[in-house]
Design an enzyme around this catalytic site. Structure first.
Site, PDB file in Angstrom:
ATOM      1  N   ARG A  66      40.718  37.659  38.860  1.00 14.79           N
ATOM      2  CA  ARG A  66      40.909  36.244  38.484  1.00 14.79           C
ATOM      3  C   ARG A  66      40.609  35.937  37.025  1.00 14.79           C
ATOM      4  NH1 ARG A  66      44.171  34.843  42.563  1.00 14.79           N
ATOM      5  NH2 ARG A  66      43.123  34.543  44.567  1.00 14.79           N
ATOM      6  N   HIS A 181      55.658  42.719  46.646  1.00 14.24           N
ATOM      7  CA  HIS A 181      54.982  42.028  47.749  1.00 14.24           C
ATOM      8  C   HIS A 181      56.107  41.331  48.518  1.00 14.24           C
ATOM      9  CE1 HIS A 181      51.248  39.948  49.265  1.00 14.24           C
ATOM     10  NE2 HIS A 181      52.206  39.212  49.804  1.00 14.24           N
ATOM     11  N   ASP A 307      43.866  43.674  49.125  1.00  9.73           N
ATOM     12  CA  ASP A 307      44.482  42.415  48.707  1.00  9.73           C
ATOM     13  C   ASP A 307      43.390  41.388  48.403  1.00  9.73           C
ATOM     14  OD1 ASP A 307      46.481  40.678  48.034  1.00  9.73           O
ATOM     15  OD2 ASP A 307      46.956  40.074  50.077  1.00  9.73           O
ATOM     16  N   HIS A 311      39.077  32.920  46.564  1.00 13.69           N
ATOM     17  CA  HIS A 311      39.234  31.489  46.282  1.00 13.69           C
ATOM     18  C   HIS A 311      37.883  30.844  46.543  1.00 13.69           C
ATOM     19  CE1 HIS A 311      43.611  31.677  46.102  1.00 13.69           C
ATOM     20  NE2 HIS A 311      43.596  32.407  47.192  1.00 13.69           N
ATOM     21  N   PHE A 325      46.548  30.905  50.252  1.00 16.51           N
ATOM     22  CA  PHE A 325      46.557  32.164  51.002  1.00 16.51           C
ATOM     23  C   PHE A 325      45.523  33.117  50.409  1.00 16.51           C
ATOM     24  CE2 PHE A 325      50.936  30.696  51.720  1.00 16.51           C
ATOM     25  CZ  PHE A 325      51.102  30.965  53.065  1.00 16.51           C
ATOM     26  N   GLY A 326      44.956  33.970  51.244  1.00 16.47           N
ATOM     27  CA  GLY A 326      44.164  35.084  50.735  1.00 16.47           C
ATOM     28  C   GLY A 326      42.668  34.917  50.912  1.00 16.47           C
TER      29      GLY A 326
END
Lengths: 425, 312
Positions: A66, A181, A307, A311, A325-326
């Site tokens: 990030r 992806h 993956d 967040h 997502f994620g």
């Protein structure tokens, strides 16, 4: 200071047997001696590894640190700590930073940040298209000259088949890996969960399996047609595994990865709109989960990749359809796979080392690591008889959003050694 | 009637026991009788506050809750949040924080995203009533539908109802079919293949034509509203074709009449789309009864739920 790891057993990728041996790591981080009954001098720190395994460091092909741009979610420092905490000693960073790494200059900038902040190698990947927008090719030559391990638009699949074809043709001459992806945005639309009985029951917009499968089939065709090297990120359906197996048999230069979440969990986990199960691709049905495990064991699936997509809790506390997502994965992948598969006997450490240490390094173009004399120390100490409570304090990532938070997993990682750097708990 | 375990929220139909369903439906009937009197109010919720939190515009449902709450003597506040103010940055959790400070006893929530009433319920001591979330659930609609059906069919078990239209995007279809199924009423569905997802609800019989529906012999036909703004061209070729294939017209009304079947619709009706003007005049239409029963059922629901608010 020298370190002697005493009374442990060495796990290997090419054997189901462990080698009972002591491992002496010299002060410059090189393994000086692997032998039974090594004795320590007074200058040497002794680490008692009785009952523990020494396992080669893992390598994760799909990680977001990030930085730059989203430091509130994760930083290179917290990401590297999460990796070491989870026995991961190297990774590939996705280019979906802000700005995205779509040029040699930007790749170099992030590489500099990595070398300032991370004790482990983090390879910076580059974008396929400018700003990951799928409109125009990014500057391949600059990025390749900086040594990117792959070009990928990460979560944004290139939707135009002609542009993807030109990217692959262009990449082929640089012999750089193209990673996709796979997702057909016209089918995914605003989907939030796998389309099927669960999406119907929850009343959430669904993402059909054909959204990934059509993109995978297309990308495989384009790779075969252009003879480019293709890596498929995050395969999630049984149809996808079938396509990969057929394409490999046809000689397409193809590898693929699966996440620990898609190996361990089905869409049935998404009771009560819990956003820590909101993943891209979405968790699928149980027969897809079963196909992931079969594909991993038979080698159709080359690699495990977490993956890692941190967040903030606040971002994930939104309603299910709106939440991003994620989830984060680096801290927990080894433990989760040990707990879910190795301990109950579905597969052994050799397979985990193959799929999460050896193959991913090979795919990223770096040398595999092993616990041998003369090699740089790169391993972790694993206690199979302990267990680990996954708490906020345990997680080193800035994002505690993981399906494993609150669970207790079998096994414990005692310390992770990379050269002369030792991450001990 | 035996004492029920107190329940804080009404979020869906799945989690309701048969006893709870019976309790609400049986209490709705006396509330309905109240409507015949000149004074339609009871003091049940005097001093309590009901907050209508609507993220999606809905005149009918929010008015129905408002009338229900005021007939129970509660104070009602309407809190309509337009999509634009959400875009301005106040997150759902921020909004819930604000609502907490208002100390409402009951919060009625409608939101375009499935699961939001559950999030509100988790973060507040107020009783939360789901007034429709995404494609997920609309439990008070299902309760009023079954109340309406049971009024005309006191022996409702084993009877048949067919739901017509967009099952895929309909929270009404989900909740109502689930409740009818729990009550032992057989449920069929008719609609275009693109709007009736295959293999979703094993208890529902799927029909592909009105002929098959009439052969099955339903006791009621439940038309769903066509969401015209988002569907034309994407899920069926045109409104005209939908009307021709699945709409209720005079010819189909004649066949309903032969069967003696009732007509239901959650409203608001798109005349000329799912139903023609003439069909609206069908003597066995229950559409207005549904509206009236909606108030009674919502009174029964507010009366039934028990907020977990403790005075400090």
């Amino acid at each position: 200071m020298k370190r002697l790891f005493k009374n442990g057993s060495i796990a290997k990728g090419d054997s189901k047997e462990f080698e009972k041996a002591d491992v002496l790591v010299g002060e410059w981080g090189t393994i000086e001696l692997v032998a039974p009954e090594v004795s320590a001098d007074t200058e040497t720190e002794v680490v008692d590894c009785e009952g523990c395994l020494l396992v080669p460091g893992m390598f994760d092909l799909n990680v977001r640190a990030r930085e730059p741009g989203f430091e509130h979610k994760e930083t290179l420092v917290s990401c590297a700590e999460a990796a070491l905490n989870g026995g991961v000693t190297g990774c590939v960073l996705m280019p979906d930073t802000a700005p995205p790494t779509d040029s040699g200059t930007l790749v170099k900038a992030v590489q500099d940040l990595v070398s300032e902040n991370s004790p482990i190698p983090m390879l910076v990947s580059g974008c396929l298209t400018k700003k990951r927008e799928g409109q125009a090719m990014a500057g391949f030559s600059g990025m390749v000259s900086r040594g990117v391990p792959m070009l990928t638009d990460s979560g944004n699949e290139v939707q135009c088949p002609d542009l993807l074809r030109r990217c692959m043709e262009y990449a082929r001459d640089f012999d750089v890996l193209v990673a996709c992806h796979c997702n057909t945005s016209a089918l995914t639309k605003a989907g939030a969960v796998n389309e099927g009985p669960v999406s119907y029951r929850l009343g959430l917009p669904g993402i059909p399996t054909i959204s990934q499968e059509i993109a995978i089939d297309r990308d495989i065709r384009v790779a075969g047609f252009t003879n480019a090297r293709l890596h498929l990120q995050q395969v999630s359906t049984r149809g996808a595994v079938r396509s990969v197996a057929a394409a490999k048999a046809d000689g397409v230069r193809l590898t693929c990865e699966v996440s620990p979440h898609h190996l361990l969990m089905s869409e049935e986990y998404i009771a009560d709109y819990d956003t820590k199960y909101k993943l891209d691709p979405p968790l699928r049905c149980q027969s897809d989960v079963d196909a992931m495990l079969r594909g991993l064991i038979d080698g159709t699936i080359d690699a495990i990749a977490s993956d890692h997509s941190p967040h903030t809790e606040f971002e994930k506390s939104s309603d299910f359809a709106t939440a991003p997502f994620g989830v984060s994965g680096l801290d927990t992948t080894v433990l989760a796979l040990y707990d879910g598969f190795i301990k109950p006997g579905y597969f052994g450490w050799d397979l985990l080392i193959q799929r999460y240490s050896i193959a991913p390094r090979k795919i990223a173009g770096v040398d595999p690591v092993s616990i041998k004399e003369g090699e740089k120390a790169d391993f972790f100490v694993f206690d199979p008889n302990a267990e680990t409570a996954i708490t906020r304090e345990y997680l080193k990532t800035k994002s505690p959003v993981t399906p494993f938070l609150g669970r207790t997993l079998a096994g414990a990682i005692r310390q992770t050694v990379v050269g002369d750097f030792c991450f001990a708990k | 009637m035996s004492e029920l375990k107190p329940r804080k929220d009404l979020l869906d139909i799945e989690s309701l026991s048969l006893e709870e369903i019976e309790y609400v439906l049986e209490n709705a009937f006396p509330f309905k009788q109240l409507f015949q009197r000149s004074v339609k109010k009871v003091p049940t919720l005097r001093g309590k506050t009901v907050l209508n939190l609507f993220y999606e515009p809905s005149t009918r449902t929010s008015s129905s809750f408002e009338v229900a709450a005021s007939r129970l003597s509660a104070d009602v506040t309407n809190f309509t949040i337009s999509a634009s103010s959400v875009v301005k940055g106040e997150s759902l959790l921020d909004t819930i924080e604000t609502l907490q400070a208002m100390r409402s006893d009951y919060i009625v929530v409608r939101h375009q995203s499935a699961g939001v009433p559950g999030i509100v319920a988790k973060h507040t001591g107020a009783s939360v009533v789901n007034a429709g979330d995404g494609y997920h659930a609309h439990p008070t609609q299902a309760l009023l539908d079954s109340m309406t059906f049971r009024e005309v069919y006191p022996e409702y078990q084993g009877r048949k109802i067919v739901i017509v239209g967009d099952i895929l995007h309909s929270r009404v279809a989900r909740s109502t079919s689930t409740l009818f199924n729990k009550l032992g009423v057989e449920v069929g569905v008719l609609g275009p293949g693109s709007l009736v997802p295959a293999g979703r609800h094993d208890f529902m019989q799927r029909f592909s034509s009105w002929d098959d529906v009439f052969d099955w012999g339903p006791d009621a036909i439940y038309l769903l509203r066509v969401q015209m703004e988002r569907q034309e061209g994407q899920f069926f070729p045109s409104i005209a074709e939908y009307h021709r294939m699945y709409g209720m017209n005079s010819e189909r009304v004649a066949r309903m009449r032969q069967l003696g079947a009732y007509l239901m619709h959650p409203g608001p009706v798109n005349r000329g789309v799912e139903i023609t003007d003439e069909a609206m005049g069908y003597e066995k239409s229950l559409i207005s009864t549904q509206v009236e029963n909606g108030i009674a059922v919502r009174m029964a629901v507010l009366h039934w739920l028990k907020p977990e608010i403790h005075a400090d």
